[in-house]
Design an enzyme around this catalytic site. Sequence first.
Site, mmCIF file in Angstrom:
data_model
loop_
_atom_site.group_PDB
_atom_site.id
_atom_site.type_symbol
_atom_site.label_atom_id
_atom_site.label_comp_id
_atom_site.label_asym_id
_atom_site.label_seq_id
_atom_site.Cartn_x
_atom_site.Cartn_y
_atom_site.Cartn_z
ATOM 1 N N HIS A 171 0.526 -2.712 27.473
ATOM 2 C CA HIS A 171 -0.914 -2.476 27.457
ATOM 3 C C HIS A 171 -1.356 -1.648 28.673
ATOM 4 O O HIS A 171 -2.061 -0.644 28.537
ATOM 5 C CB HIS A 171 -1.646 -3.826 27.430
ATOM 6 C CG HIS A 171 -3.139 -3.697 27.455
ATOM 7 N ND1 HIS A 171 -3.865 -3.209 26.391
ATOM 8 C CD2 HIS A 171 -4.039 -3.972 28.438
ATOM 9 C CE1 HIS A 171 -5.151 -3.198 26.707
ATOM 10 N NE2 HIS A 171 -5.288 -3.659 27.941
ATOM 11 N N ARG B 48 -13.441 -26.108 15.186
ATOM 12 C CA ARG B 48 -14.615 -25.309 15.571
ATOM 13 C C ARG B 48 -14.809 -25.190 17.075
ATOM 14 O O ARG B 48 -15.888 -24.853 17.548
ATOM 15 C CB ARG B 48 -15.889 -25.841 14.917
ATOM 16 C CG ARG B 48 -15.801 -25.877 13.404
ATOM 17 C CD ARG B 48 -17.162 -26.008 12.769
ATOM 18 N NE ARG B 48 -17.026 -26.038 11.324
ATOM 19 C CZ ARG B 48 -16.925 -27.142 10.612
ATOM 20 N NH1 ARG B 48 -16.969 -28.318 11.216
ATOM 21 N NH2 ARG B 48 -16.797 -27.080 9.319
ATOM 22 N N HIS C 156 -9.189 2.530 27.291
ATOM 23 C CA HIS C 156 -8.685 1.596 26.278
ATOM 24 C C HIS C 156 -8.751 2.148 24.853
ATOM 25 O O HIS C 156 -7.935 1.770 24.016
ATOM 26 C CB HIS C 156 -9.444 0.267 26.348
ATOM 27 C CG HIS C 156 -9.008 -0.608 27.502
ATOM 28 N ND1 HIS C 156 -9.073 -0.204 28.815
ATOM 29 C CD2 HIS C 156 -8.503 -1.871 27.529
ATOM 30 C CE1 HIS C 156 -8.631 -1.184 29.599
ATOM 31 N NE2 HIS C 156 -8.277 -2.202 28.842
ATOM 32 N N GLU D 254 -4.955 -2.012 35.336
ATOM 33 C CA GLU D 254 -6.270 -2.657 35.168
ATOM 34 C C GLU D 254 -6.946 -2.875 36.525
ATOM 35 O O GLU D 254 -8.168 -2.879 36.619
ATOM 36 C CB GLU D 254 -6.135 -3.995 34.420
ATOM 37 C CG GLU D 254 -5.541 -3.898 33.003
ATOM 38 C CD GLU D 254 -6.537 -3.463 31.927
ATOM 39 O OE1 GLU D 254 -7.566 -2.832 32.244
ATOM 40 O OE2 GLU D 254 -6.259 -3.749 30.734
ATOM 41 N N LYS E 203 -12.756 -12.971 26.244
ATOM 42 C CA LYS E 203 -12.340 -12.229 25.043
ATOM 43 C C LYS E 203 -11.008 -12.798 24.585
ATOM 44 O O LYS E 203 -10.050 -12.875 25.366
ATOM 45 C CB LYS E 203 -12.177 -10.738 25.348
ATOM 46 C CG LYS E 203 -13.471 -9.965 25.322
ATOM 47 C CD LYS E 203 -13.194 -8.472 25.374
ATOM 48 C CE LYS E 203 -14.493 -7.687 25.382
ATOM 49 N NZ LYS E 203 -14.252 -6.232 25.527
ATOM 50 N N ARG F 179 -20.570 -4.116 29.708
ATOM 51 C CA ARG F 179 -19.193 -4.615 29.593
ATOM 52 C C ARG F 179 -18.260 -3.586 28.947
ATOM 53 O O ARG F 179 -17.068 -3.582 29.211
ATOM 54 C CB ARG F 179 -19.170 -5.941 28.814
ATOM 55 C CG ARG F 179 -17.777 -6.530 28.767
ATOM 56 C CD ARG F 179 -17.716 -7.985 28.406
ATOM 57 N NE ARG F 179 -16.338 -8.442 28.456
ATOM 58 C CZ ARG F 179 -15.945 -9.681 28.311
ATOM 59 N NH1 ARG F 179 -16.835 -10.639 28.101
ATOM 60 N NH2 ARG F 179 -14.673 -10.003 28.371
ATOM 61 N N LYS G 33 -15.020 -8.115 37.602
ATOM 62 C CA LYS G 33 -15.076 -8.520 36.192
ATOM 63 C C LYS G 33 -16.128 -9.606 35.982
ATOM 64 O O LYS G 33 -16.901 -9.564 35.016
ATOM 65 C CB LYS G 33 -13.717 -8.998 35.692
ATOM 66 C CG LYS G 33 -13.783 -9.424 34.228
ATOM 67 C CD LYS G 33 -12.649 -9.004 33.379
ATOM 68 C CE LYS G 33 -12.968 -9.247 31.902
ATOM 69 N NZ LYS G 33 -11.824 -9.138 31.032
ATOM 70 N N ASN H 171 -13.667 -0.975 29.356
ATOM 71 C CA ASN H 171 -12.710 -0.387 28.418
ATOM 72 C C ASN H 171 -12.316 1.037 28.764
ATOM 73 O O ASN H 171 -11.834 1.776 27.897
ATOM 74 C CB ASN H 171 -13.295 -0.408 27.001
ATOM 75 C CG ASN H 171 -13.136 -1.766 26.369
ATOM 76 O OD1 ASN H 171 -12.028 -2.251 26.241
ATOM 77 N ND2 ASN H 171 -14.238 -2.372 25.996
ATOM 78 N N GLU I 257 -20.840 -7.873 25.412
ATOM 79 C CA GLU I 257 -20.626 -6.424 25.367
ATOM 80 C C GLU I 257 -21.673 -5.683 24.532
ATOM 81 O O GLU I 257 -21.355 -4.989 23.566
ATOM 82 C CB GLU I 257 -19.212 -6.102 24.857
ATOM 83 C CG GLU I 257 -18.774 -4.692 25.222
ATOM 84 C CD GLU I 257 -17.305 -4.426 24.959
ATOM 85 O OE1 GLU I 257 -16.452 -5.193 25.443
ATOM 86 O OE2 GLU I 257 -17.020 -3.454 24.256
ATOM 87 N N HIS J 173 -5.445 1.837 23.192
ATOM 88 C CA HIS J 173 -5.203 1.013 22.000
ATOM 89 C C HIS J 173 -4.578 1.862 20.888
ATOM 90 O O HIS J 173 -3.727 1.380 20.129
ATOM 91 C CB HIS J 173 -6.507 0.371 21.517
ATOM 92 C CG HIS J 173 -6.963 -0.784 22.379
ATOM 93 N ND1 HIS J 173 -8.247 -1.277 22.341
ATOM 94 C CD2 HIS J 173 -6.309 -1.544 23.281
ATOM 95 C CE1 HIS J 173 -8.346 -2.292 23.193
ATOM 96 N NE2 HIS J 173 -7.185 -2.462 23.779
#
Length: 364
Positions: free
Chosen positions: A268, A124, A251, A188, A146, A244, A230, A248, A240, A255
């Site tokens: 990426h 956990r 993205h 990026e 993330k 935030r 960032k 993206n 987010e 993606h």
Amino acid sequence: MHNMIETLSVALGDRSYPIHIGTGVLTQVDLILPHIKQKKVVVVTNTTVAPLYLEMLRSALEAEGVSVLPVVLPDGEQFKTWETLNLIFDALLGARCERGTTLIALGGGVVGDMGGFAASCYQRGMPFIQVPTTLLSQVDSSVGGKTAINHPLGKNMIGAFYQPKMVLADISTLNTLPERELKAGLAEVIKYGLIRDLEFYVWLEENLEKLLARDASALTHAIHRSCANKAAVVAADEKETGERALLNLGHTFGHAIETGMGYGEWLHGEAVAAGTLIAAELSHQLGWLDAETVKRIERMFVRVGLPVFGPRLGTVRYLELMSHDKKVQNGKLRLVLLEGIGKAVLSDRASDAQISAAIEARCT
Ligand code: NAD
Ligand code: GLY
């Protein structure tokens, strides 16, 4: 003798953490020691990074009496899966790692995202440290918490928000990075200029050749400024719910390209570059961005050597892939678009027809 280190902080209350950036900091374990609770750590890395940097980190830690359990994963975006994640759990359980054992992710964004996700789940939640070794991971993926693996239906679909205890970015590791990966990382970097930092964008236009030549002081500035941007966004909106999402830019299209082409085909950063140009084109078609600014953005990516057109997957396929995006709300796609350089907005105003037209215009 210690090298110059620049340190920033991600301000998240009692979960705040430092980002140390410098040349040769990989072996400065005095930076790591305060963040580990036990005399044993796990280092998750991959088959490419291990021969380059594992021994350096391991011997520096062992010299301080900290034993190291290495977990060496296969290398590649196509291995960012449940199966690979399970290899980490097998190793952690096999070595009787405890909840207080620290996991160190040594590698690029794939290792960092998977190591972080494993740390978030193991018993956990165990502490973890990011030691990013690609430009992309030093400016983006190691910061902000993330973590994820891919699913055949979509990138980074299974994961958790889970912050590291610290980030240690050694710029000298970039000397061994393949050219194509360096360029992908610059996508990026450019992103931060486009979404919220016009001054940085202008600096990038003026210093791109130095970055491509891996000039250490230019890289340090670019990494520091990217991480500062960032860190500010993450501190304001960790999970987010708003700002935030602007990180993206490009993205949602990117993606779709990565998933549609098969993980690992397009890097990426390459997919984000082409995706950013589709987003710029759409912003132009909506009347928010003038044609000259779209060209200015295109010129930047062309100078780096990044793609400025996406692959021809077909607009129906793009829209289908994009319908899985994590920014979809009540079934409606929300996209990060541009109102100028340094000014991104999150909008659901583009219709499918307008999105399709921008994809058509920007795919070859
Ligand atoms: P990567 O992790 O695949 O690394 C790129 C390649 O470089 C790999 O082959 C790797 O083994 C190799 N490598 C790493 N360091 C090296 C070094 N110093 N010298 C030589 N080779 C080295 O790719 P990446 O671009 O670092 O990361 C991309 C991943 O990051 C994607 O999965 C993406 O989804 C994820 N990402 C996550 C976030 C986030 O916020 N968590 C943000 C951006 C991207
Ligand atoms: N890479 C996007 C984010 O961290 O939010």
